[in-house]
Scaffold this motif. Structure first.
Motif, mmCIF file in Angstrom:
data_model
loop_
_atom_site.group_PDB
_atom_site.id
_atom_site.type_symbol
_atom_site.label_atom_id
_atom_site.label_comp_id
_atom_site.label_asym_id
_atom_site.label_seq_id
_atom_site.Cartn_x
_atom_site.Cartn_y
_atom_site.Cartn_z
ATOM 1 N N SER A 73 0.839 -1.196 0.000
ATOM 2 C CA SER A 73 0.000 0.000 0.000
ATOM 3 C C SER A 73 0.874 1.246 0.000
ATOM 4 C CB SER A 73 -0.901 -0.002 1.237
ATOM 5 O OG SER A 73 -0.104 0.244 2.397
ATOM 6 N N ASN A 74 0.237 2.375 -0.200
ATOM 7 C CA ASN A 74 0.959 3.642 -0.191
ATOM 8 C C ASN A 74 1.594 3.926 1.166
ATOM 9 O OD1 ASN A 74 0.502 4.191 -2.878
ATOM 10 N ND2 ASN A 74 -1.346 5.389 -2.485
ATOM 11 N N ASP A 75 1.125 3.240 2.214
ATOM 12 C CA ASP A 75 1.708 3.419 3.545
ATOM 13 C C ASP A 75 3.171 2.989 3.577
ATOM 14 O OD1 ASP A 75 -0.775 4.268 4.344
ATOM 15 O OD2 ASP A 75 -1.320 2.370 5.298
ATOM 16 N N GLN A 76 3.558 2.078 2.694
ATOM 17 C CA GLN A 76 4.933 1.575 2.653
ATOM 18 C C GLN A 76 5.860 2.507 1.865
ATOM 19 O OE1 GLN A 76 6.044 -0.984 4.439
ATOM 20 N NE2 GLN A 76 8.099 -0.552 3.720
ATOM 21 N N GLU A 77 5.286 3.459 1.152
ATOM 22 C CA GLU A 77 6.054 4.384 0.311
ATOM 23 C C GLU A 77 7.192 5.025 1.102
ATOM 24 O OE1 GLU A 77 6.463 5.680 -3.531
ATOM 25 O OE2 GLU A 77 4.609 4.757 -2.876
ATOM 26 N N GLY A 78 8.407 4.829 0.624
ATOM 27 C CA GLY A 78 9.578 5.442 1.233
ATOM 28 C C GLY A 78 10.133 4.754 2.462
ATOM 29 N N LYS A 79 9.482 3.706 2.941
ATOM 30 C CA LYS A 79 9.956 2.998 4.138
ATOM 31 C C LYS A 79 10.862 1.844 3.718
ATOM 32 C CE LYS A 79 5.847 4.089 6.823
ATOM 33 N NZ LYS A 79 4.643 3.544 7.446
ATOM 34 N N PRO A 80 12.073 1.765 4.272
ATOM 35 C CA PRO A 80 13.000 0.699 3.883
ATOM 36 C C PRO A 80 12.441 -0.682 4.212
ATOM 37 C CG PRO A 80 13.862 1.959 5.745
ATOM 38 C CD PRO A 80 12.599 2.624 5.304
ATOM 39 N N VAL A 81 12.717 -1.629 3.300
ATOM 40 C CA VAL A 81 12.227 -2.997 3.441
ATOM 41 C C VAL A 81 13.415 -3.909 3.724
ATOM 42 C CG1 VAL A 81 11.049 -4.886 2.250
ATOM 43 C CG2 VAL A 81 10.361 -2.521 1.805
ATOM 44 N N PRO A 82 13.405 -4.636 4.851
ATOM 45 C CA PRO A 82 14.515 -5.560 5.134
ATOM 46 C C PRO A 82 14.630 -6.612 4.030
ATOM 47 C CG PRO A 82 13.076 -5.314 7.043
ATOM 48 C CD PRO A 82 12.389 -4.642 5.890
ATOM 49 N N MET A 83 15.860 -6.865 3.594
ATOM 50 C CA MET A 83 16.110 -7.830 2.518
ATOM 51 C C MET A 83 17.084 -8.888 3.045
ATOM 52 S SD MET A 83 14.285 -6.729 -0.036
ATOM 53 C CE MET A 83 14.915 -7.255 -1.595
ATOM 54 N N PRO A 84 16.579 -10.050 3.446
ATOM 55 C CA PRO A 84 17.424 -11.077 4.052
ATOM 56 C C PRO A 84 18.645 -11.467 3.218
ATOM 57 C CG PRO A 84 15.116 -11.669 4.224
ATOM 58 C CD PRO A 84 15.185 -10.446 3.362
ATOM 59 N N ALA A 85 18.537 -11.443 1.896
ATOM 60 C CA ALA A 85 19.644 -11.890 1.051
ATOM 61 C C ALA A 85 20.675 -10.793 0.781
ATOM 62 C CB ALA A 85 19.111 -12.426 -0.274
ATOM 63 N N LEU A 86 20.539 -9.631 1.393
ATOM 64 C CA LEU A 86 21.457 -8.529 1.115
ATOM 65 C C LEU A 86 22.385 -8.212 2.287
ATOM 66 C CD1 LEU A 86 19.211 -6.030 -0.885
ATOM 67 C CD2 LEU A 86 20.944 -7.616 -1.763
ATOM 68 N N GLY A 87 22.724 -9.184 3.063
ATOM 69 C CA GLY A 87 23.696 -8.979 4.133
ATOM 70 C C GLY A 87 23.331 -7.877 5.102
ATOM 71 N N GLY A 88 22.078 -7.832 5.518
ATOM 72 C CA GLY A 88 21.646 -6.840 6.486
ATOM 73 C C GLY A 88 21.195 -5.518 5.892
ATOM 74 N N ALA A 89 21.417 -5.319 4.610
ATOM 75 C CA ALA A 89 20.957 -4.072 3.977
ATOM 76 C C ALA A 89 19.452 -4.158 3.748
ATOM 77 C CB ALA A 89 21.678 -3.843 2.653
ATOM 78 N N ALA A 90 18.837 -3.006 3.678
ATOM 79 C CA ALA A 90 17.423 -2.923 3.338
ATOM 80 C C ALA A 90 17.332 -2.416 1.900
ATOM 81 C CB ALA A 90 16.704 -1.981 4.299
ATOM 82 N N ALA A 91 16.126 -2.388 1.368
ATOM 83 C CA ALA A 91 15.909 -1.878 0.016
ATOM 84 C C ALA A 91 14.830 -0.801 0.061
ATOM 85 C CB ALA A 91 15.504 -3.007 -0.926
ATOM 86 N N PHE A 92 14.979 0.176 -0.813
ATOM 87 C CA PHE A 92 14.008 1.263 -0.912
ATOM 88 C C PHE A 92 12.887 0.820 -1.845
ATOM 89 C CE2 PHE A 92 12.268 5.163 -2.665
ATOM 90 C CZ PHE A 92 12.100 5.931 -1.518
ATOM 91 N N PRO A 93 11.637 0.837 -1.369
ATOM 92 C CA PRO A 93 10.527 0.422 -2.238
ATOM 93 C C PRO A 93 10.199 1.505 -3.267
ATOM 94 C CG PRO A 93 9.700 1.112 -0.103
ATOM 95 C CD PRO A 93 11.198 1.207 -0.033
ATOM 96 N N LEU A 94 10.126 1.092 -4.527
ATOM 97 C CA LEU A 94 9.898 2.041 -5.610
ATOM 98 C C LEU A 94 8.758 1.545 -6.494
ATOM 99 C CD1 LEU A 94 11.054 4.641 -6.917
ATOM 100 C CD2 LEU A 94 12.565 3.167 -8.240
ATOM 101 N N ARG A 95 7.770 2.389 -6.685
ATOM 102 C CA ARG A 95 6.649 2.047 -7.558
ATOM 103 C C ARG A 95 7.140 1.835 -8.989
ATOM 104 N NH1 ARG A 95 2.696 0.344 -4.741
ATOM 105 N NH2 ARG A 95 1.858 1.788 -3.244
ATOM 106 N N PHE A 96 6.535 0.889 -9.664
ATOM 107 C CA PHE A 96 6.783 0.585 -11.085
ATOM 108 C C PHE A 96 8.165 -0.010 -11.349
ATOM 109 C CE2 PHE A 96 4.059 4.392 -10.764
ATOM 110 C CZ PHE A 96 2.854 3.797 -11.081
ATOM 111 N N LEU A 97 8.925 -0.317 -10.306
ATOM 112 C CA LEU A 97 10.228 -0.945 -10.497
ATOM 113 C C LEU A 97 10.071 -2.331 -11.094
ATOM 114 C CD1 LEU A 97 13.309 -0.635 -10.067
ATOM 115 C CD2 LEU A 97 12.989 -1.767 -7.863
#
Length: 156
Positions: A73-97
Motif C-alpha cells: 500500500s501507499n503506507d509503505q512508500e519510502g519505508k526501507p524494506v529488510p532484505m534477508p539476502a542482502l547482508g543486512g541491507a534494506a531496500a528502498f521500495p519504488l513504484r513501477f520498479l
C-alpha cells in the motif's frame, strides 16, 4: 571523478522482496562486501528508519543503492524494506520498479572492470523514467533529470 552529462555516479541493484525471503540466501554484511571494493564506503542511514541503510557511499561520492518494487500500500512508500539476502541491507521500495526490471537485457560495462551485467531494456527504462518523472513535483531537478534521461533513452 569527471562526470559526463549522462554518466551516473551510482549503481542501483534491484531485487524482489519475495525472492529475497524465498531463497533464504545470506551474505556477509553489505558494508563489508563494499569495503573490499573500496575501503571508504560508509552506510547512509535511512531518513525514515536510521537503524537500516538502503544506500552506501564512498569518499568519491559513488553511491550504491538497493531497490525493491513497492507492491504494498501507499503506507509503505519510502519505508526501507529488510532484505534477508542482502547482508543486512534494506531496500528502498519504488513504484513501477517491477515494470522496469522485467525482461532485462545483457550488456557489458566497458569502464574499468569490463563485466557482463543485466540492465533494463532501453524501452522500459524510458517509459519508467517518464512515469516516475511525471509523479514527482514539476520543476524539481529530479523530475527534469528523469524526463531528460527518458528522452535520451528513447532516441537510442
Amino acid at each position: 571523478m569527471t562526470q559526463l552529462p549522462m554518466q551516473t555516479s551510482d549503481a542501483d541493484f534491484a531485487q524482489f522482496h519475495e525472492i529475497s525471503v524465498a531463497i533464504k540466501d545470506s551474505m556477509p554484511p553489505m558494508l563489508e562486501v563494499l569495503r573490499k571494493v573500496d575501503p571508504t564506503f560508509r552506510e547512509v542511514p535511512s531518513q525514515v528508519d536510521g537503524r537500516v541503510s538502503t544506500q552506501f557511499v564512498s569518499r568519491d561520492k559513488f553511491k550504491v543503492e538497493f531497490l525493491t518494487p513497492n507492491q504494498w500500500s501507499n503506507d509503505q512508500e519510502g519505508k526501507p524494506v529488510p532484505m534477508p539476502a542482502l547482508g543486512g541491507a534494506a531496500a528502498f521500495p519504488l513504484r513501477f520498479l517491477d515494470y522496469l526490471i522485467y525482461q532485462p537485457i545483457r550488456a557489458v560495462l566497458l569502464q574499468r572492470c569490463r563485466r557482463a551485467v543485466l540492465i533494463p531494456s532501453p524501452e522500459r527504462y524510458a517509459i519508467h523514467k517518464l512515469i516516475v518523472g511525471s509523479r514527482r513535483n514539476e520543476g524539481t531537478a529530479k523530475s527534469f533529470k528523469d524526463r531528460l534521461q527518458a528522452n535520451r533513452s528513447a532516441k537510442r
